[in-house]
Design a protein around this motif. Structure first.
Motif, PDB file in Angstrom:
ATOM      1  N   ILE A   1       0.810  -1.292   0.210  1.00 17.38           N
ATOM      2  CA  ILE A   1      -0.032  -0.111   0.121  1.00 17.38           C
ATOM      3  C   ILE A   1       0.822   1.335   0.007  1.00 17.38           C
ATOM      4  O   ILE A   1       0.785   2.319  -0.687  1.00 17.38           O
ATOM      5  CB  ILE A   1      -1.003  -0.088   1.103  1.00 17.38           C
ATOM      6  N   ARG A   2       1.953   1.228   0.836  1.00 13.27           N
ATOM      7  CA  ARG A   2       2.679   2.262   0.794  1.00 13.27           C
ATOM      8  C   ARG A   2       3.537   2.525  -0.598  1.00 13.27           C
ATOM      9  O   ARG A   2       3.730   3.750  -0.801  1.00 13.27           O
ATOM     10  CB  ARG A   2       3.813   2.319   2.102  1.00 13.27           C
ATOM     11  N   ASP A   3       3.836   1.377  -1.020  1.00 12.28           N
ATOM     12  CA  ASP A   3       4.617   1.690  -2.386  1.00 12.28           C
ATOM     13  C   ASP A   3       3.411   2.378  -3.463  1.00 12.28           C
ATOM     14  O   ASP A   3       4.133   3.191  -4.104  1.00 12.28           O
ATOM     15  CB  ASP A   3       4.998   0.285  -2.727  1.00 12.28           C
ATOM     16  N   VAL A   4       2.444   1.718  -3.419  1.00  9.70           N
ATOM     17  CA  VAL A   4       1.368   2.293  -4.358  1.00  9.70           C
ATOM     18  C   VAL A   4       1.214   3.922  -4.240  1.00  9.70           C
ATOM     19  O   VAL A   4       1.226   4.788  -4.993  1.00  9.70           O
ATOM     20  CB  VAL A   4      -0.063   1.605  -4.410  1.00  9.70           C
ATOM     21  N   LEU A   5       0.979   4.305  -2.842  1.00  6.94           N
ATOM     22  CA  LEU A   5       0.987   5.801  -2.347  1.00  6.94           C
ATOM     23  C   LEU A   5       1.884   6.620  -3.192  1.00  6.94           C
ATOM     24  O   LEU A   5       1.914   7.769  -3.525  1.00  6.94           O
ATOM     25  CB  LEU A   5       0.550   5.709  -1.165  1.00  6.94           C
ATOM     26  N   ALA A   6       3.335   5.989  -2.709  1.00 13.10           N
ATOM     27  CA  ALA A   6       4.335   6.642  -2.976  1.00 13.10           C
ATOM     28  C   ALA A   6       4.523   6.869  -4.783  1.00 13.10           C
ATOM     29  O   ALA A   6       4.618   8.031  -5.125  1.00 13.10           O
ATOM     30  CB  ALA A   6       5.723   5.922  -2.641  1.00 13.10           C
ATOM     31  N   ARG A   7       4.124   5.726  -5.296  1.00 14.96           N
ATOM     32  CA  ARG A   7       3.982   6.027  -6.896  1.00 14.96           C
ATOM     33  C   ARG A   7       3.123   6.974  -7.500  1.00 14.96           C
ATOM     34  O   ARG A   7       3.154   7.625  -8.600  1.00 14.96           O
ATOM     35  CB  ARG A   7       3.964   4.707  -7.596  1.00 14.96           C
ATOM     36  N   LEU A   8       2.034   6.919  -6.621  1.00 11.56           N
ATOM     37  CA  LEU A   8       1.131   7.932  -7.079  1.00 11.56           C
ATOM     38  C   LEU A   8       0.887   9.321  -6.521  1.00 11.56           C
ATOM     39  O   LEU A   8       0.078  10.125  -6.881  1.00 11.56           O
ATOM     40  CB  LEU A   8      -0.506   7.234  -6.633  1.00 11.56           C
ATOM     41  N   SER A   9       1.866   9.692  -5.890  1.00 15.76           N
ATOM     42  CA  SER A   9       2.059  10.879  -5.059  1.00 15.76           C
ATOM     43  C   SER A   9       2.090  12.323  -5.985  1.00 15.76           C
ATOM     44  O   SER A   9       1.602  13.119  -5.888  1.00 15.76           O
ATOM     45  CB  SER A   9       3.239  10.857  -3.985  1.00 15.76           C
TER      46      SER A   9
END
Length: 240
Positions: free
Chosen positions: A225-233
């Motif tokens: 989840i954190r990885d997806v959030l970082a890539r969509l930031s």
């Protein structure tokens, strides 16, 4: 692991501005109607009273969240919020008038008529607005595309819940998942298809094809989840 800083994208809402103008007009119109019912005449004191009422209503509305997005929320809750906002604003107005000369020429009957009639106009405006929005959504106007990250039971249930709430104005574009086909659940035909991996999702978000993204990973997948959030930031899509 390093993360990219998230940016806040502030959006301007035309509907929010329209609601503010309509509420101001409702307050002024209610005072005019109250003056007409009681036989009072217009004077600068009533202009100041109406202006103060509008300002207090706006201030209290910021605290109660009256002008936030009510998309997907029942009309009852929005109307109740508007009524509570006016109650607090009305009490504040009476308190200001008690300690000042504001509204000194306004009779008690006129004041009570004003305080009672304004909420009716607030409710009427919001009911008419909801009916208009539902009509436009049924015609395909003002809809937003959303995608779900995670082809799993949680994502499928989320898609069905949103489909059962057409007043939200959301249209499912599809599912995105990085897992290979052997590990990924098959998307039911009634829900759409698997569109690709996260790289393709980010590209679609940057091109404006996706305005809302729901991450449907289980809580134990916190790292993913954190990885997806970082890539969509660095996209303008709203991520939930």
């Amino acid at each position: 692991m390093s993360f990219q800083p998230c940016r806040i994208h502030q959006q301007w809402s035309l509907l929010d501005t329209i609601y503010r103008l309509v509420d101001a007009m409702a307050i002024v119109l209610a005072l005019i109607l109250a003056a007409g019912v009681t036989g009072a005449t217009a004077n600068p004191d009533r202009v100041a009273l109406a202006a103060t009422g509008v300002v207090l209503f706006y201030l209290v509305g910021e605290l109660t969240g009256l002008y936030r997005s009510w998309r997907g929320v029942s009309i009852d809750r929005e109307v109740v919020c508007a009524l509570l906002t006016w109650v607090v604003a009305g009490l504040s107005l009476v308190t200001v008038g008690y300690f000042t000369t504001l509204g000194a020429s306004v009779t008690r009957r006129e004041l009570l008529t004003w305080l009672a009639s304004a909420p009716c106009l607030f409710a009427l405006a919001r009911v008419c607005s909801r009916l208009s929005q539902q009509f436009l959504l049924a015609k395909g106007f003002n809809t937003r595309g959303f995608a779900i990250v995670g082809a799993n039971d949680l994502g499928f249930q989320l898609a069905r819940n949103i489909a059962a709430s057409p007043q939200m104005g959301l249209k499912l574009i599809g599912f995105y998942d990085d897992r290979p086909a052997s590990r990924r659940m098959h998307v039911p035909p009634d829900l759409g298809t698997h569109l690709g991996n996260l790289d393709e999702l980010i590209l679609a978000a940057r091109q404006g094809q996706v305005s809302m993204i729901y991450i449907a990973f289980p809580m134990r997948a916190e790292r993913r989840i954190r990885d997806v959030l970082a890539r969509l930031s660095d996209t303008t899509a709203s991520v939930y």
